[in-house]
Design a protein around this motif. Structure first.
Motif, mmCIF file in Angstrom:
data_model
loop_
_atom_site.group_PDB
_atom_site.id
_atom_site.type_symbol
_atom_site.label_atom_id
_atom_site.label_comp_id
_atom_site.label_asym_id
_atom_site.label_seq_id
_atom_site.Cartn_x
_atom_site.Cartn_y
_atom_site.Cartn_z
ATOM 1 N N VAL A 160 -7.581 10.828 -8.831
ATOM 2 C CA VAL A 160 -7.539 10.112 -7.551
ATOM 3 C C VAL A 160 -7.512 11.108 -6.403
ATOM 4 O O VAL A 160 -6.765 12.096 -6.432
ATOM 5 N N LYS A 161 -8.326 10.843 -5.368
ATOM 6 C CA LYS A 161 -8.361 11.687 -4.173
ATOM 7 C C LYS A 161 -7.963 10.853 -2.949
ATOM 8 O O LYS A 161 -8.173 9.638 -2.918
ATOM 9 N N ALA A 162 -7.424 11.528 -1.944
ATOM 10 C CA ALA A 162 -7.014 10.835 -0.720
ATOM 11 C C ALA A 162 -8.200 10.145 -0.058
ATOM 12 O O ALA A 162 -8.079 9.041 0.483
ATOM 13 N N SER A 163 -9.367 10.780 -0.104
ATOM 14 C CA SER A 163 -10.551 10.201 0.543
ATOM 15 C C SER A 163 -11.026 8.934 -0.155
ATOM 16 O O SER A 163 -11.816 8.168 0.427
ATOM 17 N N ASP A 164 -10.561 8.691 -1.378
ATOM 18 C CA ASP A 164 -10.915 7.432 -2.050
ATOM 19 C C ASP A 164 -10.415 6.223 -1.271
ATOM 20 O O ASP A 164 -11.014 5.148 -1.330
ATOM 21 N N PHE A 165 -9.313 6.411 -0.549
ATOM 22 C CA PHE A 165 -8.784 5.295 0.243
ATOM 23 C C PHE A 165 -9.782 4.892 1.323
ATOM 24 O O PHE A 165 -10.004 3.696 1.571
ATOM 25 N N ILE A 166 -10.389 5.890 1.980
ATOM 26 C CA ILE A 166 -11.374 5.573 3.013
ATOM 27 C C ILE A 166 -12.525 4.789 2.407
ATOM 28 O O ILE A 166 -12.973 3.776 2.959
ATOM 29 N N HIS A 167 -12.991 5.237 1.243
ATOM 30 C CA HIS A 167 -14.090 4.531 0.568
ATOM 31 C C HIS A 167 -13.673 3.115 0.178
ATOM 32 O O HIS A 167 -14.464 2.168 0.299
ATOM 33 N N THR A 168 -12.434 2.960 -0.251
ATOM 34 C CA THR A 168 -11.927 1.640 -0.647
ATOM 35 C C THR A 168 -11.969 0.665 0.523
ATOM 36 O O THR A 168 -12.418 -0.484 0.382
ATOM 37 N N VAL A 169 -11.494 1.102 1.677
ATOM 38 C CA VAL A 169 -11.481 0.230 2.856
ATOM 39 C C VAL A 169 -12.897 -0.072 3.320
ATOM 40 O O VAL A 169 -13.242 -1.231 3.605
ATOM 41 N N GLU A 170 -13.728 0.959 3.399
ATOM 42 C CA GLU A 170 -15.102 0.738 3.850
ATOM 43 C C GLU A 170 -15.862 -0.160 2.867
ATOM 44 O O GLU A 170 -16.680 -0.988 3.275
ATOM 45 N N ARG A 171 -15.569 -0.011 1.599
ATOM 46 C CA ARG A 171 -16.214 -0.857 0.590
ATOM 47 C C ARG A 171 -15.820 -2.324 0.760
ATOM 48 O O ARG A 171 -16.650 -3.223 0.605
ATOM 49 N N ALA A 172 -14.544 -2.572 1.096
ATOM 50 C CA ALA A 172 -14.099 -3.951 1.321
ATOM 51 C C ALA A 172 -14.888 -4.592 2.468
ATOM 52 O O ALA A 172 -15.244 -5.777 2.409
ATOM 53 N N PHE A 173 -15.176 -3.808 3.495
ATOM 54 C CA PHE A 173 -16.007 -4.318 4.591
ATOM 55 C C PHE A 173 -17.429 -4.582 4.114
ATOM 56 O O PHE A 173 -18.019 -5.632 4.418
ATOM 57 N N LYS A 174 -17.995 -3.649 3.365
ATOM 58 C CA LYS A 174 -19.376 -3.799 2.905
ATOM 59 C C LYS A 174 -19.529 -4.996 1.960
ATOM 60 O O LYS A 174 -20.562 -5.662 1.956
ATOM 61 N N ASP A 226 -8.211 15.906 1.066
ATOM 62 C CA ASP A 226 -8.110 15.857 -0.389
ATOM 63 C C ASP A 226 -7.281 17.012 -0.946
ATOM 64 O O ASP A 226 -6.541 16.841 -1.920
ATOM 65 N N ALA A 227 -7.412 18.172 -0.339
ATOM 66 C CA ALA A 227 -6.671 19.338 -0.835
ATOM 67 C C ALA A 227 -5.166 19.133 -0.686
ATOM 68 O O ALA A 227 -4.382 19.486 -1.578
ATOM 69 N N ALA A 228 -4.764 18.554 0.439
ATOM 70 C CA ALA A 228 -3.341 18.336 0.698
ATOM 71 C C ALA A 228 -2.843 17.022 0.119
ATOM 72 O O ALA A 228 -1.631 16.801 0.007
ATOM 73 N N GLY A 229 -3.771 16.133 -0.237
ATOM 74 C CA GLY A 229 -3.381 14.818 -0.754
ATOM 75 C C GLY A 229 -2.770 13.936 0.305
ATOM 76 O O GLY A 229 -1.891 13.116 0.008
ATOM 77 N N PRO A 284 -12.736 4.856 -6.996
ATOM 78 C CA PRO A 284 -13.311 6.178 -6.742
ATOM 79 C C PRO A 284 -14.354 6.145 -5.638
ATOM 80 O O PRO A 284 -15.006 5.127 -5.406
ATOM 81 N N SER A 285 -14.543 7.265 -4.971
ATOM 82 C CA SER A 285 -15.545 7.349 -3.907
ATOM 83 C C SER A 285 -16.953 7.141 -4.434
ATOM 84 O O SER A 285 -17.878 6.878 -3.658
ATOM 85 N N SER A 286 -17.113 7.231 -5.748
ATOM 86 C CA SER A 286 -18.424 6.986 -6.361
ATOM 87 C C SER A 286 -18.690 5.507 -6.607
ATOM 88 O O SER A 286 -19.793 5.126 -6.996
ATOM 89 N N ALA A 287 -17.707 4.656 -6.376
ATOM 90 C CA ALA A 287 -17.873 3.212 -6.624
ATOM 91 C C ALA A 287 -18.969 2.660 -5.725
ATOM 92 O O ALA A 287 -19.012 2.958 -4.524
#
Length: 563
Positions: free
Chosen positions: A134-148, A181-184, A210-213
């Protein structure tokens, strides 16, 4: 729930919900199960039995088992266990289930003094069910995906800076979401305070992917949770949750590891057949968000009293009236219907599983009006003569009206009752019932131009706004609408926007909610008629006292235990 600026959740809203749940019919201490099958659990209590498979009969098809799209409880009660987010809801019965706990976040966030910035740090070494880190940036993808995906709850997220532009296609990213992502670490910046944000982050739609979803529906997308979706080639017929053996390695406190190896869900729209099958021991759990057939309830209470209880909910049942379609675009017509229905008669059709109600915010919920119902007599009965006068004034007698509803009992009986009332008022009424799988998408489509029908709405966190989505103009969307009345009332919209920033713990805020609910009741976009008690009904194979009936998700599948 409302925030405290220290970063801990507010407790006042949970206390308000305790008033709703305390003293309700069928609720008892046995539903507050203690189960130590969690990392860091209480080793002094006996470990529950693990392993085995159960069968659940559910009357409603999940609207989507993709966590970024699913909304009905058949979806969320599964997605809650397959896709954890930054925070989650505590696995407890009663008001304790509204309490938020850190999940993928190492602790609750730091919140700025002005309430406009939330800072999170992720736990180290968390992995998805497929082994991906799990990466911190996955959260951004998760939220943006919910919009899409056009998640029907995306309006919850519009206070995030840049979310409106992203949703409108004017930006490639949501500006208010940043991650390292490095700092989490990750941060959420808001355009204005939003007291319910943490509660929204605990909903399954905010469960990390995942950001690849893909930015399209995919029910196989990996998540972090004690279970994963399996056997789901056709979820309109059946699907399963299977235990993720590696989830324990994540060592997330207070999140159960799961007792059962597998939970199989079979879709059975005939609730009479489903209830009889569980009663006879040929299946293990009856869908809590279905209603037991009134004629079968005495038999269940006699033969299965040690494995059955009614649990009080805050699920409000009502007839919505499409304020954009004749004849219900006339407020007098809507008010006539609200006065003409007998709430005790509707409760009788539910065999005691429904408590009559007039206001949209139910009794003992924050903002419920203490004033008498404007639509009923002192003993709660209809004012049919007054209703007929309003219909005469509106000049709509003889209008053809179709009443929409679901095919199962007692919803079908409610619809038939409403048609008889409309005929009594002088309309030419007929009935159109649909299967559960297509009902809400159909009536929630503006092009259907459905006139009137039944619906229910349940708060998934202890704030009046959680119910008022069903009257929020922002949710009168062209498709998949929550606001089935398509009520585009500016006063309601403006007041909801203002109240969203205010703490429900403030008595003046409660008074404002009460005034708003009285106004909405007067406008009669809904004719509220009752609050439902849900059945917790198991087979003899399960340990009933170990079952946890959750405030948000009903049966907690992760804590069920075979004898």
């Amino acid at each position: 729930m409302r925030l405290r600026r220290s970063g801990l959740i507010a407790t006042a809203a949970a206390l308000a919900v305790s008033m709703v749940l305390a003293g309700c019919g069928g609720s008892d201490s046995s539903n507050n199960s203690s189960n130590n099958n969690t990392p860091g659990g209480d080793d002094s209590s006996p470990s529950p039995k693990t392993g085995g498979t159960i069968t659940v009969l559910t009357g409603t098809t999940p609207d989507s088992l993709d966590p970024g799209l699913g909304n009905n409880v058949q979806s969320t009660s599964a997605n809650w266990l397959t896709h954890l987010g930054l925070v989650s809801y505590k696995h407890e019965a009663g008001p304790g289930g509204y309490e938020l706990i850190p999940a993928l976040a190492a602790e609750m966030p730091t919140i700025s003094a002005d309430g406009l910035k939330y800072d999170f740090t992720l736990r180290d070494g968390i992995k998805y069910s497929d082994g991906t880190e799990v990466k911190a940036s996955d959260f951004i993808h998760t939220v943006e995906r919910a919009f899409k995906l056009d998640w029907s709850g995306k309006g919850y997220l519009l206070s995030i800076k840049g979310a409106e532009n992203y949703d409108a296609g004017k930006a490639d990213k949501i500006a208010g979401l940043t991650a390292d992502d490095a700092a989490g670490t990750l941060s959420i910046a808001l355009t204005k305070p939003y007291g319910a944000l943490l509660s929204i982050l605990g909903l399954p739609a905010m469960g990390f992917v995942p950001s690849s979803a893909p930015l399209e529906v995919d029910i196989t997308v990996p998540g972090v949770g004690p279970y994963e979706l399996t056997d789901a080639s056709d979820p309109t017929k059946s699907y399963s949750l299977s235990k993720v053996a590696t989830f324990a390695d994540n060592n997330i406190p207070e999140i159960p590891l799961g007792n059962l190896d597998k939970i199989t869900f079979n879709i059975v729209s005939n609730n009479q057949s489903a209830a009889t099958t569980v009663l006879d021991g040929n299946a293990d759990v009856f869908d809590a968000h279905d209603q037991l057939p009134p004629g079968l309830l005495p038999q269940i209470e006699a033969k299965a009293k040690d494995r059955f209880a009614l649990r009080q909910s805050n699920a409000v049942f009502y007839f919505w009236m499409n304020s954009q379609a004749p004849p219900f675009d006339n407020v007098k017509v809507r008010q006539a219907v609200a006065q003409a229905i007998s709430r005790p008669a509707l409760a009788k059709l539910s065999a005691g599983q429904l408590t009559p109600e007039c206001y949209y915010l139910p009794e003992n919920f924050p903002g419920h009006s203490s004033n008498p119902c404007p639509w009923t007599t002192a003993d709660g009965e209809a004012k049919l003569d007054d209703a007929k006068k309003l219909i005469d004034e509106a000049g709509v007698a003889g209008t053809k009206v179709t009443v929409w509803g679901q095919q199962r009992s007692p919803r079908k009986e409610w619809v038939e009752y409403m048609a008889s009332v409309l005929d009594e008022l002088g309309f030419d009424a007929d009935v159109k019932t649909l299967s559960d799988s297509v009902y809400y998408p159909t009536v929630g489509n503006e092009e259907t131009k459905s006139q009137i029908g039944t619906a229910s709405f349940e708060a998934n966190f202890a704030d009046p706004y959680a119910l008022y989505i069903a009257l929020d103009p922002a949710f009168a969307t062209p498709t998949n609408a929550y606001n089935l009345a398509f009520a585009k009332d500016k006063k309601i919209g403006d007041e909801l926007a203002a109240l969203a920033e205010k703490p429900i713990s403030d008595p003046s805020t409660v008074d404002e909610w009460m005034a708003l609910d009285e106004y909405a009741t007067e406008q009669a976009y809904h004719a509220t008629f009752g609050v439902l008690a849900y059945p917790q009904f198991y087979s003899e194979r399960l340990v009933f006292d170990e079952g946890v009936f959750h405030a948000n998700f009903a049966n907690d599948w992760s804590l069920m235990t075979l004898k």
